[in-house]
Design an enzyme around this catalytic site. Structure first.
Site, PDB file in Angstrom:
ATOM      1  N   GLY A  14       0.791  -1.225   0.000  1.00 12.74           N
ATOM      2  CA  GLY A  14       0.000   0.000   0.000  1.00 12.74           C
ATOM      3  C   GLY A  14       0.824   1.276   0.000  1.00 12.74           C
ATOM      4  O   GLY A  14       0.366   2.316   0.484  1.00 12.74           O
ATOM      5  N   SER A  15       2.040   1.229  -0.571  1.00 11.90           N
ATOM      6  CA  SER A  15       2.830   2.472  -0.594  1.00 11.90           C
ATOM      7  C   SER A  15       2.169   3.507  -1.507  1.00 11.90           C
ATOM      8  O   SER A  15       2.280   4.719  -1.256  1.00 11.90           O
ATOM      9  CB  SER A  15       4.275   2.203  -1.027  1.00 11.90           C
ATOM     10  N   ASN A  16       1.468   3.055  -2.537  1.00 10.41           N
ATOM     11  CA  ASN A  16       0.740   4.021  -3.381  1.00 10.41           C
ATOM     12  C   ASN A  16      -0.491   4.563  -2.666  1.00 10.41           C
ATOM     13  O   ASN A  16      -0.825   5.740  -2.822  1.00 10.41           O
ATOM     14  CB  ASN A  16       0.377   3.386  -4.722  1.00 10.41           C
ATOM     15  N   MET A  92      -3.960  -7.143  -6.801  1.00  9.30           N
ATOM     16  CA  MET A  92      -3.429  -8.185  -7.672  1.00  9.30           C
ATOM     17  C   MET A  92      -4.485  -9.193  -8.115  1.00  9.30           C
ATOM     18  O   MET A  92      -4.207 -10.383  -8.267  1.00  9.30           O
ATOM     19  CB  MET A  92      -2.248  -8.896  -6.980  1.00  9.30           C
ATOM     20  N   LEU A  94      -7.931  -9.687 -10.927  1.00 11.93           N
ATOM     21  CA  LEU A  94      -8.689  -9.102 -12.028  1.00 11.93           C
ATOM     22  C   LEU A  94     -10.027  -8.624 -11.469  1.00 11.93           C
ATOM     23  O   LEU A  94     -10.721  -9.372 -10.783  1.00 11.93           O
ATOM     24  CB  LEU A  94      -8.918 -10.152 -13.116  1.00 11.93           C
ATOM     25  N   HIS A 111       0.140   0.797 -13.380  1.00 14.70           N
ATOM     26  CA  HIS A 111       0.956  -0.324 -13.847  1.00 14.70           C
ATOM     27  C   HIS A 111       2.430   0.094 -13.900  1.00 14.70           C
ATOM     28  O   HIS A 111       2.740   1.166 -14.421  1.00 14.70           O
ATOM     29  CB  HIS A 111       0.482  -0.784 -15.238  1.00 14.70           C
TER      30      HIS A 111
END
Ligand code: GRF
Length: 205
Positions: A14-16, A92, A94, A111
């Site tokens: 969860g760094s983003n 991660m 779909l 991405h």
């Protein structure tokens, strides 16, 4: 202008997610995170959410009879949180049509390569192994196929002679942490128009 309500989907560190929280708290992003949903109980991102007083939910895919039922549960949680946009940040799995249909062209993905090059789960390693001299990061609207929807923003990252997967990943992540809040802010400011595959960005008002 009113602030965007975001639902963030994660599977790991969860760094983003943290970069989005930080940008929002610094006043650089006109958006708030209403809920963070993880498909993994041990995702560190859930702890990050908790530290910032953001609702975090673990929805266990294994507790549903089918992928469709799992995705319907994710959709219902997002709808209950009344989010405007869904942000996948290291999610991660779909995403099913159950979610995509509920939020048409309102689901974003990040991405770690310059799409359409190196789609899939190993974008950084694949770019390094292929030997490209420039790779990068892409923010795009998600559709029913992995890493395919219309591109909102991209940033190039040079591959250095002595790069390992770790050193390249570190620079990719730095670029991600800048570009994701930037792309979300474009949406928050109403600067984006979608024309087929082309996403047009209007100048700042
Ligand atoms: C990022 O590299 C993103 O591009 C990819 O998964 C990674 C997630 O990292 N889809 P984090 O969980 O945000 O730290």
């Amino acid at each position: 202008m009113s602030r965007l309500r975001l639902g963030v989907l994660i599977s790991g560190s969860g760094s983003n997610l943290q970069a989005i929280i930080d940008a929002s708290e610094r006043g650089e992003l006109d958006a708030d995170i209403a809920v963070v949903i993880s498909n993994r109980q041990d995702a560190f991102g859930l702890e990050r959410a908790q530290r910032h007083g953001i609702a975090g939910r673990w929805i266990d895919p294994a507790s549903f009879g089918s992928a469709a039922e799992y995705n319907a549960a994710v959709r219902d949680e997002l709808l209950a949180a009344e989010v405007d946009h869904v942000v996948m940040a290291g999610y991660m799995k779909l995403l099913g049509t159950e979610v995509l249909d509920a939020f048409p062209m309102r689901v974003l993905n990040l991405h770690p390569a310059l799409l359409p090059s190196f789609p899939g789960a190993h974008g950084i390693a694949d770019a390094l192994a292929y030997g490209v001299k420039v790779t990068g990061v892409t923010v795009h609207f998600a559709d029913a196929e992995f890493d395919r929807g219309p591109i909102i923003a991209q940033q190039a990252v040079e591959v250095c002679e002595d790069d390992t997967e770790e050193s390249l990943a570190a620079r990719i992540h730095e670029a991600e942490h800048r570009i994701y809040p930037y792309a979300i802010q474009l949406i928050a400011r109403g600067r984006i128009t979608i024309e087929g595959r082309r996403v047009r960005v209007s100048p700042e008002a």
